[in-house]
Design a protein around this motif. Sequence first.
Motif, PDB file in Angstrom:
ATOM      1  N   HIS A 103     -12.069   9.042  -1.595  1.00  0.00           N
ATOM      2  CA  HIS A 103     -12.989   8.041  -2.134  1.00  0.00           C
ATOM      3  C   HIS A 103     -13.081   6.930  -1.102  1.00  0.00           C
ATOM      4  N   VAL A 104     -14.290   6.557  -0.740  1.00  0.00           N
ATOM      5  CA  VAL A 104     -14.461   5.467   0.216  1.00  0.00           C
ATOM      6  C   VAL A 104     -14.286   4.157  -0.533  1.00  0.00           C
ATOM      7  N   ASN A 105     -13.400   3.287  -0.020  1.00  0.00           N
ATOM      8  CA  ASN A 105     -13.203   2.016  -0.712  1.00  0.00           C
ATOM      9  C   ASN A 105     -13.745   0.839   0.083  1.00  0.00           C
ATOM     10  N   GLY A 106     -13.901   0.992   1.389  1.00  0.00           N
ATOM     11  CA  GLY A 106     -14.524  -0.034   2.212  1.00  0.00           C
ATOM     12  C   GLY A 106     -13.703  -1.290   2.443  1.00  0.00           C
ATOM     13  N   ALA A 107     -12.428  -1.305   2.067  1.00  0.00           N
ATOM     14  CA  ALA A 107     -11.596  -2.492   2.253  1.00  0.00           C
ATOM     15  C   ALA A 107     -10.595  -2.270   3.379  1.00  0.00           C
ATOM     16  N   PRO A 108     -10.680  -3.066   4.449  1.00  0.00           N
ATOM     17  CA  PRO A 108      -9.698  -2.933   5.534  1.00  0.00           C
ATOM     18  C   PRO A 108      -8.363  -3.552   5.134  1.00  0.00           C
ATOM     19  N   PHE A 109      -7.319  -3.239   5.887  1.00  0.00           N
ATOM     20  CA  PHE A 109      -6.020  -3.863   5.665  1.00  0.00           C
ATOM     21  C   PHE A 109      -5.396  -4.235   6.993  1.00  0.00           C
ATOM     22  N   HIS A 110      -4.367  -5.047   6.922  1.00  0.00           N
ATOM     23  CA  HIS A 110      -3.676  -5.560   8.111  1.00  0.00           C
ATOM     24  C   HIS A 110      -2.204  -5.187   8.053  1.00  0.00           C
ATOM     25  N   LEU A 155       0.832  -1.202   0.000  1.00  0.00           N
ATOM     26  CA  LEU A 155       0.000   0.000   0.000  1.00  0.00           C
ATOM     27  C   LEU A 155       0.863   1.247   0.000  1.00  0.00           C
ATOM     28  N   ASN A 156       0.332   2.302  -0.577  1.00  0.00           N
ATOM     29  CA  ASN A 156       0.882   3.640  -0.392  1.00  0.00           C
ATOM     30  C   ASN A 156       0.024   4.283   0.683  1.00  0.00           C
ATOM     31  N   LEU A 210      -0.312   8.522  -7.975  1.00  0.00           N
ATOM     32  CA  LEU A 210      -0.360   7.372  -7.079  1.00  0.00           C
ATOM     33  C   LEU A 210      -1.649   7.383  -6.278  1.00  0.00           C
ATOM     34  N   THR A 211      -2.136   6.200  -5.955  1.00  0.00           N
ATOM     35  CA  THR A 211      -3.298   6.052  -5.083  1.00  0.00           C
ATOM     36  C   THR A 211      -2.797   5.801  -3.666  1.00  0.00           C
ATOM     37  N   PHE A 212      -3.296   6.589  -2.730  1.00  0.00           N
ATOM     38  CA  PHE A 212      -2.912   6.472  -1.324  1.00  0.00           C
ATOM     39  C   PHE A 212      -4.097   6.034  -0.484  1.00  0.00           C
ATOM     40  N   GLU A 213      -3.828   5.169   0.487  1.00  0.00           N
ATOM     41  CA  GLU A 213      -4.790   4.868   1.543  1.00  0.00           C
ATOM     42  C   GLU A 213      -4.549   5.916   2.620  1.00  0.00           C
ATOM     43  N   VAL A 214      -5.583   6.656   2.989  1.00  0.00           N
ATOM     44  CA  VAL A 214      -5.446   7.700   4.008  1.00  0.00           C
ATOM     45  C   VAL A 214      -5.857   7.117   5.356  1.00  0.00           C
ATOM     46  N   VAL A 215      -4.942   7.195   6.318  1.00  0.00           N
ATOM     47  CA  VAL A 215      -5.192   6.638   7.650  1.00  0.00           C
ATOM     48  C   VAL A 215      -5.344   7.761   8.670  1.00  0.00           C
ATOM     49  N   GLY A 216      -6.178   7.524   9.650  1.00  0.00           N
ATOM     50  CA  GLY A 216      -6.548   8.552  10.616  1.00  0.00           C
ATOM     51  C   GLY A 216      -5.722   8.572  11.881  1.00  0.00           C
ATOM     52  N   PHE A 217      -4.476   8.179  11.806  1.00  0.00           N
ATOM     53  CA  PHE A 217      -3.599   8.264  12.975  1.00  0.00           C
ATOM     54  C   PHE A 217      -2.263   8.856  12.539  1.00  0.00           C
ATOM     55  N   ARG A 218      -1.471   9.270  13.505  1.00  0.00           N
ATOM     56  CA  ARG A 218      -0.171   9.888  13.209  1.00  0.00           C
ATOM     57  C   ARG A 218       0.887   8.822  13.014  1.00  0.00           C
ATOM     58  N   GLY A 219       1.845   9.150  12.171  1.00  0.00           N
ATOM     59  CA  GLY A 219       2.972   8.259  11.950  1.00  0.00           C
ATOM     60  C   GLY A 219       4.272   9.042  12.053  1.00  0.00           C
ATOM     61  N   THR A 220       5.368   8.341  12.006  1.00  0.00           N
ATOM     62  CA  THR A 220       6.683   8.958  12.069  1.00  0.00           C
ATOM     63  C   THR A 220       7.026   9.679  10.770  1.00  0.00           C
ATOM     64  N   TYR A 221       6.436   9.205   9.670  1.00  0.00           N
ATOM     65  CA  TYR A 221       6.737   9.730   8.346  1.00  0.00           C
ATOM     66  C   TYR A 221       5.578  10.571   7.820  1.00  0.00           C
ATOM     67  N   HIS A 222       5.810  11.297   6.729  1.00  0.00           N
ATOM     68  CA  HIS A 222       4.723  12.000   6.050  1.00  0.00           C
ATOM     69  C   HIS A 222       3.888  11.008   5.257  1.00  0.00           C
ATOM     70  N   MET A 269      -9.409   0.059   9.144  1.00  0.00           N
ATOM     71  CA  MET A 269     -10.225   0.596   8.071  1.00  0.00           C
ATOM     72  C   MET A 269      -9.742   2.007   7.760  1.00  0.00           C
ATOM     73  N   PRO A 270      -9.203   2.232   6.566  1.00  0.00           N
ATOM     74  CA  PRO A 270      -8.727   3.576   6.222  1.00  0.00           C
ATOM     75  C   PRO A 270      -9.886   4.554   6.100  1.00  0.00           C
ATOM     76  N   LEU A 271      -9.585   5.841   6.186  1.00  0.00           N
ATOM     77  CA  LEU A 271     -10.612   6.872   6.016  1.00  0.00           C
ATOM     78  C   LEU A 271     -11.082   6.920   4.573  1.00  0.00           C
ATOM     79  N   GLY A 272     -10.215   6.509   3.656  1.00  0.00           N
ATOM     80  CA  GLY A 272     -10.540   6.502   2.238  1.00  0.00           C
ATOM     81  C   GLY A 272      -9.284   6.486   1.406  1.00  0.00           C
TER      82      GLY A 272
END
Length: 93
Positions: free
Chosen positions: A34-41, A15-16, A72-84, A50-53
Amino acid sequence: NTRFTKVLMDGDNGLNILYVNTLDAMGISRAKLHVNGAPFHGIVPGKRYMPLGQIDLPVTFGYPSNFRKETLTFEVVGFRGTYHTILGWPCYV
């Protein structure tokens, strides 16, 4: 027109990933997701997430004298990370 200084190139990741605080710093509205509705592990250890979209963004690799632009297509996640952002193997393709 945002320069990322903390990017993890993770060729084992499928994933990106873009963190929501990075999306906000870029001035991009969450309404553009865009809502995709697919969770990842594997991002949150031991849990399904479950990503925000998803969002498609143009990305420029390289320097002004030698560069390439890709969307590029990115999965947007709702938490903070060490990277951008984390760029997985889809960005290598």
